[in-house]
Design a protein around this motif. Structure first.
Motif, short mmCIF file in Angstrom:
data_model
loop_
_atom_site.label_atom_id
_atom_site.label_comp_id
_atom_site.label_asym_id
_atom_site.label_seq_id
_atom_site.Cartn_x
_atom_site.Cartn_y
_atom_site.Cartn_z
N GLN A 189 8.11 -2.12 -2.88
CA GLN A 189 7.06 -1.89 -3.06
C GLN A 189 6.44 -0.98 -2.01
O GLN A 189 5.32 -0.64 -1.79
N ARG A 190 7.24 -0.34 -1.16
CA ARG A 190 7.27 0.67 -0.01
C ARG A 190 6.12 0.25 0.92
O ARG A 190 5.16 0.81 0.95
N PRO A 191 6.58 -1.01 1.38
CA PRO A 191 5.11 -1.48 2.27
C PRO A 191 5.12 -0.89 3.63
O PRO A 191 6.09 -0.32 4.11
N VAL A 192 4.17 -0.91 4.33
CA VAL A 192 3.97 -0.59 5.48
C VAL A 192 3.95 -1.91 6.31
O VAL A 192 3.17 -2.97 6.05
N VAL A 193 4.77 -2.24 7.34
CA VAL A 193 4.89 -3.46 8.11
C VAL A 193 4.04 -3.37 9.50
O VAL A 193 4.02 -2.20 10.25
N GLY A 222 0.36 5.92 22.15
CA GLY A 222 0.52 6.82 22.83
C GLY A 222 -0.40 8.05 21.68
O GLY A 222 -1.34 8.04 21.29
N ASP A 223 0.48 9.28 21.59
CA ASP A 223 0.01 10.36 20.97
C ASP A 223 0.27 10.06 19.36
O ASP A 223 0.05 11.08 18.46
N ARG A 224 1.18 9.25 19.13
CA ARG A 224 1.49 9.06 17.52
C ARG A 224 0.19 8.66 16.73
O ARG A 224 -0.45 7.67 17.00
N PRO A 225 -0.06 9.30 15.81
CA PRO A 225 -1.15 8.83 14.67
C PRO A 225 -0.65 7.55 14.22
O PRO A 225 0.23 7.32 13.83
N ALA A 226 -1.63 6.44 13.90
CA ALA A 226 -1.37 5.41 13.17
C ALA A 226 -0.83 5.92 11.81
O ALA A 226 -1.23 7.00 11.24
N ILE A 227 -0.04 4.96 11.26
CA ILE A 227 0.93 5.34 9.86
C ILE A 227 -0.37 4.82 8.72
O ILE A 227 -0.93 4.01 8.95
N PRO A 228 -0.64 5.80 7.96
CA PRO A 228 -1.58 5.77 7.02
C PRO A 228 -1.26 4.52 6.03
O PRO A 228 -0.11 4.54 5.72
N VAL A 229 -2.19 3.67 5.88
CA VAL A 229 -2.14 2.51 4.92
C VAL A 229 -2.99 2.76 3.59
O VAL A 229 -2.89 1.67 2.85
N GLN A 230 -3.58 3.84 3.49
CA GLN A 230 -4.50 4.07 2.33
C GLN A 230 -3.66 3.77 0.91
O GLN A 230 -2.62 4.53 0.97
N GLY A 231 -4.12 2.89 0.17
CA GLY A 231 -3.29 2.54 -1.09
C GLY A 231 -2.18 1.95 -1.36
O GLY A 231 -1.51 1.91 -2.11
N LYS A 275 -9.31 0.44 6.58
CA LYS A 275 -8.46 1.43 6.61
C LYS A 275 -8.08 1.73 5.06
O LYS A 275 -7.13 2.90 4.90
N GLY A 276 -8.05 0.99 4.35
CA GLY A 276 -7.93 1.48 2.80
C GLY A 276 -6.53 0.75 2.22
O GLY A 276 -6.17 1.27 1.11
N ALA A 277 -6.09 -0.38 2.76
CA ALA A 277 -4.98 -0.98 2.43
C ALA A 277 -5.38 -1.50 0.99
O ALA A 277 -6.25 -2.20 0.58
N ALA A 278 -4.27 -1.39 0.26
CA ALA A 278 -4.38 -1.75 -1.42
C ALA A 278 -4.25 -3.45 -1.40
O ALA A 278 -5.06 -3.94 -2.17
N ARG A 279 -3.18 -3.92 -0.60
CA ARG A 279 -2.81 -5.20 -0.59
C ARG A 279 -2.45 -5.61 0.89
O ARG A 279 -1.85 -4.70 1.43
N VAL A 280 -2.98 -6.82 1.51
CA VAL A 280 -2.55 -7.14 2.61
C VAL A 280 -1.97 -8.39 2.63
O VAL A 280 -2.30 -9.41 2.20
N ILE A 281 -0.61 -8.58 2.89
CA ILE A 281 0.21 -9.88 3.13
C ILE A 281 0.32 -10.22 4.37
O ILE A 281 0.79 -9.48 5.44
N LEU A 282 -0.34 -11.59 4.70
CA LEU A 282 -0.27 -12.06 6.01
C LEU A 282 0.92 -12.84 6.22
O LEU A 282 1.37 -13.74 5.25
N ALA A 283 1.79 -12.48 7.11
CA ALA A 283 3.35 -13.08 7.31
C ALA A 283 3.72 -13.62 8.71
O ALA A 283 3.15 -13.04 9.40
N ALA A 284 3.91 -14.84 8.73
CA ALA A 284 4.26 -15.25 10.00
C ALA A 284 5.36 -16.42 10.00
O ALA A 284 5.44 -17.11 9.03
N PRO A 285 6.06 -16.39 11.05
CA PRO A 285 6.98 -17.62 11.06
C PRO A 285 6.81 -19.02 10.87
O PRO A 285 6.98 -19.82 10.35
N VAL A 286 5.39 -19.34 11.64
CA VAL A 286 4.91 -20.48 11.61
C VAL A 286 3.27 -20.59 11.75
O VAL A 286 2.80 -19.64 12.21
#
Length: 215
Positions: A22-26, A112-121, A147-158
């Motif tokens: 699904q080409r996610p952004v982590v 730093g100077d890096r822009p945030a990775i777009p999460v729109q859609g 920021k426009g994320a289409a779906r947010v998957i919450l993930a954690a070890p515990v």
């Protein structure tokens, strides 16, 4: 019990493997969530970024969270706890202002100077090294939706078993490796829970900002 955050991330990645197509952004919650998220991003062949969140502590009991702020000007508060602790609006605003300063500092330090990775859609996998109350995770989810994320998957070890249902009302999916009924602190489930340094966060983000080949 997890050996360390990298081990926890590899185990978590196994549970998230179906999202690779699904080409996610982590997106990690620094600092402790970044090594976990780096292992997930590596497994899924996904870019790695952060969402900075700060807990708002009770003015006279800072370890007690009465709210949280996140990027995109997101703020949530625990109204019932604020009333119980008799925190005035002025005291709440002062505590919040301090955290806004620290939040801005961390964004500059880590990204730093890096822009945030777009999460729109996009499908976003939000990763932390564990979830205790879920309050900061809620703020992070709100920021990602802003920021426009289409779906947010919450993930954690515990995470404690009793909060999973409530977190599913905020995230589109919740993926946890272990959800014990007895839960005192995240660190009790790690053999090595040493603090993650700012330098490690920056190095992992620089390494993971681009799309990696799936491994």
């Amino acid at each position: 019990m997890f050996v360390d955050r990298r081990d926890a991330g590899r185990q978590l990645a196994d549970r998230l493997a179906s999202y690779a197509t699904q080409r996610p952004v982590v997106v990690a919650m620094p600092r402790g969530g970044v090594p976990v998220a780096a292992a997930v991003a590596d497994r899924l062949g996904a870019p790695l970024d952060i969402i900075v969140v700060r807990k708002i502590g009770c003015p006279w009991q800072p370890e007690l969270g009465i709210g949280a702020i996140a990027e995109a000007d997101v703020q949530i508060v625990n109204d019932s706890l604020i009333a119980e602790m008799d925190v005035s609006p002025e005291a709440l605003e002062r505590a919040t202002a301090r955290e806004r300063v620290e939040l801005a500092r961390r964004v500059r330090r880590y990204r730093g100077d890096r822009p945030a990775i777009p999460v729109q859609g996009r499908v976003v996998i939000l990763v932390d090294n564990g979830i205790a109350t879920g309050f900061t995770a809620r703020a992070a989810i709100g920021a990602l939706r802003a920021k426009g994320a289409a779906r947010v998957i919450l993930a954690a070890p515990v995470a404690p078993e009793h909060i999973l249902d409530s977190m599913r009302s905020f995230a589109d999916d919740v993926v946890i490796v272990d959800a014990p009924p007895r839960f005192l602190a995240i660190g009790e489930f790690y053999k090595n829970f040493a603090q993650t340094s700012d330098e490690e966060v920056v190095a992992l983000l620089e390494e993971g900002a681009g799309v990696r080949p799936a491994s």
